[in-house]
Motif scaffolding. Structure first.
Motif: not given
Length: 423
Positions: A246, A279, A282, A293, A296, A318
């Motif tokens: 990130s 992620t 994201a 993000d 991401g 995520d």
């Protein structure tokens, strides 16, 4: 191909070589954009016989009772049959036993040139069924068979309709002298739900959208391995979980992820290996959630494309910080290609009909930007002009779904240069 209209819609008829009997199979295709779609198919052949020849020379038919046609098209319009002026060609109708007769004509200003038989004239030949109908509801032509054209250029026709087994009708069509113009061996019609066609409701005709739904995780969590790079692979039989960096530029992250995917696929440890890209923030799983993000999010899009090309080799997960090691292990054991953890709950994307689907007005409508700054400001508003009767050469198209381009989005957001803002 023959081009129809200003929109560049092309029509193509493909005819196969003749078989042993001399008949040829054919298909009719329409092209819109770059896509060809087959709309009809049939068989062509020579037939020198003319069924019913000479039976329509006496007119009106002897011994036939007149069927009322006054106000027919107004009644049909109220029932959902919206015929424009060019298609209102039924002039008179009669019944004699099981036979129904009609006289149809093209309206003034409509010429038959360019057609074997003008579509409006052929369609009007079927309206006598509506004049003679007895509570059948709406019916639409479904299958035509035994269709023959014997003459061209007619502007007025005599029509004889009789029953054809098992569930259709046959038509004999002649000119004003009784000479054969066309015959239809059998025409089968099917009932149609008029309300579903003309007034689709949100609960039956709304578009699907992606919604994240809670799912149960496995009680026997999968063994997995967290890795920092592919060089640390330990066992191809367990999912390998790779955390997406990130705070890095999206281009850098996607380039690194692409290289990782290519290396993973090129590894010779077999197709049983699964790579999980993790992620944080994201993807938005509910309305109002903010994607934090962006790099991401871009990487997730890349992996989703790879999932299509290599099913079962990649997963997406995520997180929001509420996860535990056991929860992650249970999520990976589900085998779902895409997951998210929110508030300690695992969810997966599903197609669903939206509960807050757009409800369309019962009257004719059009889309307008009623408020600037959000796509929610695009709303259907009444359009009285759409209720005006169609003129010669006009058609009405019912749109069920349409795409938008970037300019449309900018206009809806009130960001297009020179655009007047909506109050």
């Amino acid at each position: 191909p023959v081009v129809i209209g200003d929109e560049g819609i092309r029509v193509q008829v493909l005819v196969s070589p003749p078989d042993d009997s001399g008949r040829r199979a054919f298909t009719v295709h329409f092209e819109v954009g770059d896509t060809w779609t087959r709309h009809a198919s049939g068989v062509l052949g020579d037939d020198v016989s003319v069924p019913g020849a000479g039976e329509l020379t006496v007119w009106p038919p002897e011994g036939a009772a007149v069927l009322p046609t006054d106000g027919l098209y107004e009644r049909l319009s109220a029932s959902g049959y919206g015929y424009g002026e060019a298609f209102r060609g039924l002039r008179a109708a009669w019944r004699r036993g099981d036979e129904v007769f009609a006289e149809v004509a093209l309206p003034d200003g409509v010429e038959p040139q360019g057609f074997g038989i003008h579509p409006a004239l052929l369609d009007a030949a079927l309206h006598v069924n509506a004049a003679d109908a007895d509570g059948q509801g709406q019916m639409l032509p479904f299958v035509w068979s035994g269709v023959s054209l014997h003459a061209v250029g007619a502007t007025t026709l005599r029509v004889r309709v009789t029953s054809a087994e098992p569930e259709g009708v046959s038509l004999e069509i002649a000119d004003t002298q009784g000479a054969p113009v066309a015959t239809v061996g059998a025409l089968v019609s099917r009932p149609v739900d008029a309300q579903a066609l003309t007034s689709p409701k949100a609960d039956t005709d709304s578009l699907y959208r992606v919604e994240w739904a809670p799912i149960s995780t496995s009680e026997a969590p999968a063994t997995h391995a967290w890795i920092d790079e592919l060089a640390s692979l330990v066992d191809t039989e367990v999912p390998h979980v790779l955390m997406s960096p990130s705070g890095t530029a999206p281009a850098t992250v996607t380039n690194d992820v692409l290289a990782t995917l290519q290396t993973w696929l090129a590894d010779n440890r077999g197709d049983s290996s699964v790579l999980v890209l993790v992620t944080r923030g994201a993807v938005a799983t509910e309305a109002g959630e903010t994607v934090t993000d962006l790099a991401g999010a871009a990487a997730r899009g890349l992996v989703r494309s790879a999932q299509v090309e290599h099913p079962g080799r990649f997963m997406l997960l995520d997180l929001d910080g509420s996860e535990t090691e056991d929860l992650v292990a249970g999520a990976l054991a589900t085998g779902e290609p895409e997951l998210a953890v929110r508030g300690g709950q695992v969810s997966a994307p599903r197609l669903a009909r939206p509960a807050d689907a757009l409800v369309l007005p019962d009257e004719p409508w059009r889309l307008e930007v009623t408020a600037s700054g959000t796509v929610d400001g695009i709303n259907p508003v009444p359009n009285p002009q759409a209720a005006v009767s169609l003129g010669v050469g006009e058609v009405r198209v019912g749109v069920r779904a349409a795409g938008v381009n970037f300019r449309d989005v900018l206009i809806s957001l009130g960001m297009y240069p020179g655009q007047a803002l909506v109050g």
